[in-house]
Design an enzyme around this catalytic site. Structure first.
Site, PDB file in Angstrom:
ATOM      1  CG  ASP A 246      57.947  40.095  32.937  1.00  0.00           C
ATOM      2  OD1 ASP A 246      58.913  40.710  33.459  1.00  0.00           O
ATOM      3  OD2 ASP A 246      57.558  38.995  33.352  1.00  0.00           O
TER       4      ASP A 246
ATOM      5  CB  CYS B 277      28.417  28.970  30.164  1.00  0.00           C
ATOM      6  SG  CYS B 277      30.188  28.727  30.347  1.00  0.00           S
TER       7      CYS B 277
HETATM    8  N1  GUN Z   1      56.637  36.430  35.810  1.00  0.00           N
HETATM    9  C1  GUN Z   1      56.330  35.514  36.769  1.00  0.00           C
HETATM   10  N2  GUN Z   1      57.181  35.626  37.807  1.00  0.00           N
HETATM   11  C2  GUN Z   1      58.043  36.626  37.512  1.00  0.00           C
HETATM   12  C3  GUN Z   1      59.159  37.211  38.218  1.00  0.00           C
HETATM   13  O1  GUN Z   1      59.511  36.817  39.322  1.00  0.00           O
HETATM   14  N3  GUN Z   1      59.784  38.244  37.586  1.00  0.00           N
HETATM   15  C4  GUN Z   1      59.398  38.701  36.342  1.00  0.00           C
HETATM   16  N4  GUN Z   1      60.061  39.713  35.808  1.00  0.00           N
HETATM   17  N5  GUN Z   1      58.367  38.154  35.672  1.00  0.00           N
HETATM   18  C5  GUN Z   1      57.707  37.128  36.254  1.00  0.00           C
HETATM   19 ZN    ZN Z   2      31.061  30.523  31.331  1.00  0.00          ZN
END
Ligand code: GUN
Ligand code: ZN
Length: 484
Positions: free
Chosen positions: A90, A281
Site C-alpha cells: 500500500d 485452542c
Molecule cells: N487501506 C484501507 N482503505 C484504503 C484505501 O481506500 N486506499 C488505500 N490505498 N489503502 C487503504
Molecule cells: Zn482457535
C-alpha cells in the site's frame, strides 16, 4: 506480465478464481494478512506454511524507516520479509486518511514500490471519509483519477498497479470511479475507504457502495475490499463479487485481547471456553491462553486460523452453490449485518444476472429466502412455459380431467409442471412446513404465469388456509378453495 484474473466457478456474484501476478498465482477468494515490519506477531514465513499465498504491507512504512529503507531497496522486499508469495504494497494513503498528509508523491511511492520489487503497487489514492459531502467526495475522486491516469502514463499499461475505486458514500461517484478505472485498463481494483463504514457497522452503506462500484468495474477485474478484516462479513462481501480481503484485524484484535469467531469477537476475559477447532485452542485451556506471556501471538494465530478457515468455507460454498445459505447464516450474527443482507436482497435483479443456473441445493431459511435470486429467476422463466387454454394450479397436486394442463405448486417458487420436479430449483429445494411468506411469494409466481400467458385461463385450487393470501396476490384468476 501485469495482473490478470480468471473466474472458475461462481455463485450469486461471488467467484472462485485465479489471480495471476507475473508468474505467481493466488487462489481467490483470498485473505491477504497485513504485515507490519515493526510488529510481527506471526512471520510471513509462518503464514506461507499456513497456506497464505499473498500478503500486504505498507510501502510508506518501509520508505520512512531508517532500519528498513536502504536494505529493502538493495535486497528487495521478498528477501527482507522472507516470503516468496505475492506481496502487495500500500502507498501511504491509509496514513493520508489518518494524519491528513504524507511526505511523498504519487510517482515517488510507485517508483519506490517498483524498486523494492513489490508484486502489486498501489498509487496514492485519496480515501474519502464517509462523512464527506458530495463536493468534497467529487473533488477527491478527481484527484485520485488523475493519479491513476498518471500511474498508467509513467509506468506503462503492463505495470502491476492497482486501481482503487473511491467516491465516498455516493453511489453515482462510485459508479463513475468504477467506469473510469475500467476505461484506464485496470484489472485489479480495490474498493477503498470502506474501513470507517465497517468500523461503524454500517453494512447497508457497505452494500450500497460495493454494489455501485461493482456495477461498472469490469467483470474481468479482481476486486479487493480494502481493509476488510472481520470474517463475519466475508460471505456477504463475496456474494457481491469481492475476491480479496486484507486483514490487520487478526493482529490488532489480538493486541486488544480479542478472540475472533465467525459470529463476532469476544474479549478473552469473557470466554469460559475456547469454541474453536484450531491447534491453539485445542492445546490450551482458556486460562493458559489468558495468562500466557505469548498471549498476543497465540490470539493472533487463532484469529488467523478462524479467518483463513472462513475463506476456505466460502470457496466450498461457491463450489457447491450454497453461498446464499452461508450469507444467511453469517448475517444473523449481528443485527447490522442482517440489515446489510436485507439490503443485498433488494439487489436481487442485478445479482440474478451473474448467478449460476444450477446448484447443489436450496435450503429455505426464513422470509429472507423468498427474495433470493433463484426464486426471482424461476418466476421470470415461467413465461417460457407452453400452456393450453385451461390450466389448473393444484396446491394439493391432484389433476382434474377438464383441464388441458395441471401444474403443481411449490413455495416460494410457484407453479411447476411435473416434468420440472427433479430439476433445480424445484427438485433440490428443501422447505419446512409452508408459512405465509413463502406461499405469498409462490403466489407471485402464479401471477407471473397469468400475466405472461394472456390466452390461458388459470384456475387455482387450494385449501381454505391459503385462500386469502392467494386472492390478495393473484387478483385475476379463479380460485377453488377446498376445506383444510
Ligand atoms: N487501506 C484501507 N482503505 C484504503 C484505501 O481506500 N486506499 C488505500 N490505498 N489503502 C487503504
Ligand atoms: Zn482457535
Amino acid at each position: 506480465m501485469g495482473i490478470s484474473f480468471e473466474s472458475l466457478y461462481s455463485d450469486i456474484a461471488g467467484r472462485c478464481g485465479k489471480l495471476t501476478v507475473g508468474k505467481k498465482i493466488v487462489k481467490t477468494p483470498a485473505l491477504l494478512p497485513v504485515i507490519n515490519p515493526h510488529l510481527q506477531l506471526v512471520s510471513p514465513k509462518e503464514l506461507r506454511k499456513m497456506g497464505v499465498e499473498a500478503i500486504i504491507t505498507n510501502a510508506y512504512i518501509f520508505s520512512q524507516s531508517k532500519q528498513y529503507r536502504e536494505r529493502t531497496l538493495s535486497e528487495g522486499l521478498h528477501k527482507v520479509l522472507d516470503y516468496d508469495g505475492v506481496i502487495m504494497t500500500d502507498s501511504g494513503s491509509f496514513q493520508l486518511s489518518v494524519y491528513g498528509e504524507v511526505s511523498i508523491t504519487n510517482t515517488e511511492t510507485l517508483s519506490f514500490q517498483r524498486d523494492i520489487k513489490s508484486d502489486i503497487w498501489v498509487p496514492l489514492d485519496i480515501p474519502t471519509s464517509p462523512a464527506a459531502d458530495r463536493q468534497t467526495a467529487e473533488g477527491e475522486l478527481s484527484i485520485t483519477m488523475q493519479r491513476l491516469a498518471e500511474a498508467k502514463q509513467v509506468f506503462g499499461n503492463d505495470a502491476p498497479i492497482a486501481g482503487p475505486v473511491q467516491g465516498g458514500i455516493f453511489e453515482d461517484l462510485r459508479e463513475r470511479a468504477g467506469r473510469e478505472v475500467t476505461a484506464l485498463g485496470f484489472t485489479f481494483c480495490p474498493i477503498g475507504a470502506v474501513v470507517p463504514i465497517m468500523e461503524q457497522y454500517r453494512y447497508r452503506d457497505l452494500v450500497s457502495v460495493v454494489m455501485a462500484a461493482k456495477r461498472t468495474i469490469s467483470p474481468a477485474a479482481c476486486v479487493h475490499l480494502f481493509g476488510a478484516g472481520h470474517p463475519a462479513m466475508f460471505a456477504l462481501a463475496t456474494a457481491m463479487g469481492c475476491d480479496l480481503f486484507d486483514s490487520a484485524a487478526y493482529a490488532l484484535y489480538a493486541k486488544e485481547g480479542r478472540y475472533m469467531t465467525v459470529h463476532g469477537s469476544y474479549k478473552i476475559d469473557e470466554l469460559a471456553d475456547l469454541p474453536c477447532a484450531c491447534n491453539i485452542c485445542r492445546t490450551h485451556t482458556v486460562e493458559e491462553l489468558r495468562t500466557s506471556p505469548q498471549r498476543d501471538r497465540l490470539l493472533a494465530l487463532h484469529n488467523l486460523h478462524v479467518t483463513l478457515a472462513e475463506i476456505a468455507r466460502i470457496r466450498q460454498a461457491i463450489t457447491d452453490g450454497s453461498l446464499w445459505e452461508l450469507v444467511d447464516e453469517r448475517c444473523r450474527g449481528h443485527p447490522q449485518l442482517l440489515a446489510g443482507y436485507r439490503a443485498l436482497l433488494l439487489h436481487n435483479t442485478e445479482l440474478e444476472k451473474t448467478d449460476r443456473t444450477s446448484k447443489r441445493r436450496f435450503f429455505y431459511r426464513g422470509d429472507e429466502s423468498c427474495a433470493r435470486t433463484e426464486v426471482l429467476r424461476y418466476q421470470q422463466q415461467l413465461s417460457r412455459l407452453r400452456l393450453g387454454r385451461e390450466v389448473l394450479v393444484a396446491f394439493d397436486g391432484g389433476a382434474r380431467e377438464e383441464f388441458d394442463d395441471t401444474l403443481l405448486f411449490k413455495p416460494p417458487f410457484g407453479p411447476y409442471p411435473k416434468e420440472l420436479r427433479e430439476t433445480f430449483p424445484i427438485g433440490q429445494s428443501e422447505i419446512p412446513e409452508w408459512d405465509d411468506a413463502m406461499v405469498r411469494q409462490g403466489c407471485r409466481g402464479i401471477r407471473a404465469l397469468v400475466e405472461s400467458h394472456p390466452d390461458t385461463r388459470v384456475v387455482v385450487s387450494c385449501s381454505k388456509r391459503w385462500e386469502t393470501i392467494l386472492r390478495q396476490e393473484v387478483t385475476d384468476c379463479e380460485v377453488r378453495s377446498e376445506p383444510v
